[in-house]
Design an enzyme around this catalytic site. Structure first.
Site, PDB file in Angstrom:
ATOM      1  N   TYR A 203      -3.847   3.877  10.890  1.00 13.77           N
ATOM      2  CA  TYR A 203      -4.157   3.357   9.552  1.00 13.77           C
ATOM      3  C   TYR A 203      -4.382   4.461   8.507  1.00 13.77           C
ATOM      4  O   TYR A 203      -3.789   4.433   7.417  1.00 13.77           O
ATOM      5  CB  TYR A 203      -5.405   2.485   9.678  1.00 13.77           C
ATOM      6  CG  TYR A 203      -5.973   1.902   8.416  1.00 13.77           C
ATOM      7  CD1 TYR A 203      -5.418   0.772   7.839  1.00 13.77           C
ATOM      8  CD2 TYR A 203      -7.120   2.451   7.832  1.00 13.77           C
ATOM      9  CE1 TYR A 203      -5.977   0.215   6.693  1.00 13.77           C
ATOM     10  CE2 TYR A 203      -7.677   1.896   6.697  1.00 13.77           C
ATOM     11  CZ  TYR A 203      -7.105   0.779   6.120  1.00 13.77           C
ATOM     12  OH  TYR A 203      -7.667   0.230   4.996  1.00 13.77           O
ATOM     13  N   LYS A 207      -2.864   5.446   4.370  1.00 15.08           N
ATOM     14  CA  LYS A 207      -3.712   5.485   3.187  1.00 15.08           C
ATOM     15  C   LYS A 207      -3.720   6.873   2.551  1.00 15.08           C
ATOM     16  O   LYS A 207      -3.746   7.010   1.318  1.00 15.08           O
ATOM     17  CB  LYS A 207      -5.137   5.054   3.550  1.00 15.08           C
ATOM     18  CG  LYS A 207      -5.271   3.590   3.942  1.00 15.08           C
ATOM     19  CD  LYS A 207      -4.886   2.658   2.804  1.00 15.08           C
ATOM     20  CE  LYS A 207      -5.231   1.209   3.115  1.00 15.08           C
ATOM     21  NZ  LYS A 207      -4.855   0.288   2.011  1.00 15.08           N
TER      22      LYS A 207
END
Length: 359
Positions: A203, A207
């Site tokens: 993840y 980002k």
């Protein structure tokens, strides 16, 4: 003129200038993000933070288009958004698209422009995405690629389509008219882009890539805005880029995320107190009104933003303050995170990288 007098004069002038700049940064009252009567697209607007952003925009007079995949959720969401409208002229639309497809974004922008009486939308919020926490070695290659597609590429495709629509040169007639308000792209990132935590390896990189993209776009849109100061063809309006860095957000997605999150990750982030999406939406819109580029939404987030700002533009006094504090705190935080991970491995063993056993 004595040297002491000259020195005192320079110091006095410097203090006066810094005080003026500080006052402007802290107390500027001009709204940098008008929404009343404008049209906004919110991707991921059927639930969670995206839905709360869409509702907050509606409560501030905007026409709102939400984009997601699940048609049933979209139908419920658009009714909830419509209920927040403050005048009968506001319009609302829901659209079902897979934002991971590069063809979706141009189609969305074209259809919204037609729906909006031929006018391009004024604001794009990129809120779509999910989180699949895991240790890198434990995640499948499909998960790793899927996180980049869902988080990073879905935002890139929307930004790419919006910028290509917005930067089209004005006609000579349009250049003589009053300029419309600044157009805005707002990315939804995460504080994990600043301070990665073990267990978010699928993840956090997506980002972090989003943060790098926003920093680069902040420079690129300056070219388009600069062209409006010249005599040649130029966009109809200035363009601004913003990026939001929430910590945990209470939502159905967050509940599912916690079920698969490594037990170590839960321990490392125990100081993160998740916020309600409605609370975050209000903070975000208020900080956009103030003209912020990078927006965090609580104390821990401010500190993490300060740690990881790197070459990002500092737009106000608090950016400078948190960057200074963060540069000191990270000296202790980074080795502490590694020490906790090493201790975990020593106590739990090689296999202790998965979620906590269900009770």
């Amino acid at each position: 003129m004595s040297t002491n007098f000259l020195l005192v004069s320079l110091v006095t002038l410097a203090v006066a200038v810094l005080s003026f700049l500080g006052f402007k940064m802290l107390f500027s009252s001009k709204n940098q993000f008008p929404t009343d009567g404008l049209t906004a697209i919110v991707t991921g607007g059927s639930q969670g933070m995206g839905l709360s952003i869409a509702q907050e925009l509606a409560s501030r007079g905007a026409n709102v288009v939400i984009v997601a995949q699940d048609k049933a959720k979209l139908a419920r969401a658009v009714d909830a958004i419509r209920a927040k409208a403050v005048n009968p002229q506001q319009q609302f639309l829901d659209m079902s698209f897979d934002l991971r497809s590069p063809e979706s974004a141009p189609t969305i922008l074209k259809q919204v422009t037609q729906w909006n009486n031929g006018q391009a939308p004024d604001i794009v919020f990129c809120c779509a995405g999910n989180c699949q926490p895991a240790f890198l070695a434990d995640a499948s290659v499909e998960t790793l690629r899927g996180q980049m597609d869902t988080i990073y590429w879905s935002s890139v495709y929307m930004a790419h389509a919006a910028l290509n629509l917005w930067k089209q040169p004005s006609s000579p007639e349009n250049k003589q008219r009053r300029s419309p308000p600044t157009r805005h792209i707002v990315f939804t990132c995460s504080t994990l882009a600043f301070v990665p935590v073990a267990g978010y390896s699928p993840y956090s990189p997506a980002k972090a890539a989003m943060k790098a993209m926003a920093d680069g776009l902040n420079q690129e849109v300056a070219v388009y805005n600069g062209s409006r100061l010249g005599a040649g063809p130029a966009p109809d309006a200035d363009i601004a880029v913003h990026i939001v860095f929430p910590c945990g957000i209470i939502s159905p997605g967050f509940e599912n995320e916690n079920k698969i999150k490594p037990e170590l990750t839960l321990m490392l982030e125990e100081d993160d107190k998740p916020q309600q999406p409605d609370e975050i939406a209000k903070i975000v819109l208020n900080r956009l009104n103030a003209g912020d580029f990078m927006i965090s939404t609580l104390m821990l987030g401010h500190l993490m933003r300060g740690i990881g700002m790197a070459s990002s533009v500092r737009k106000n006094f608090m950016d400078v303050f948190w960057n200074w504090i963060g540069s000191l705190v990270i000296i202790f935080v980074a080795p502490d995170l590694i020490a906790k991970c090493r201790k975990w491995g020593k106590q739990k063993g090689l296999a202790a990288t998965g979620p906590a056993p269900s009770s």
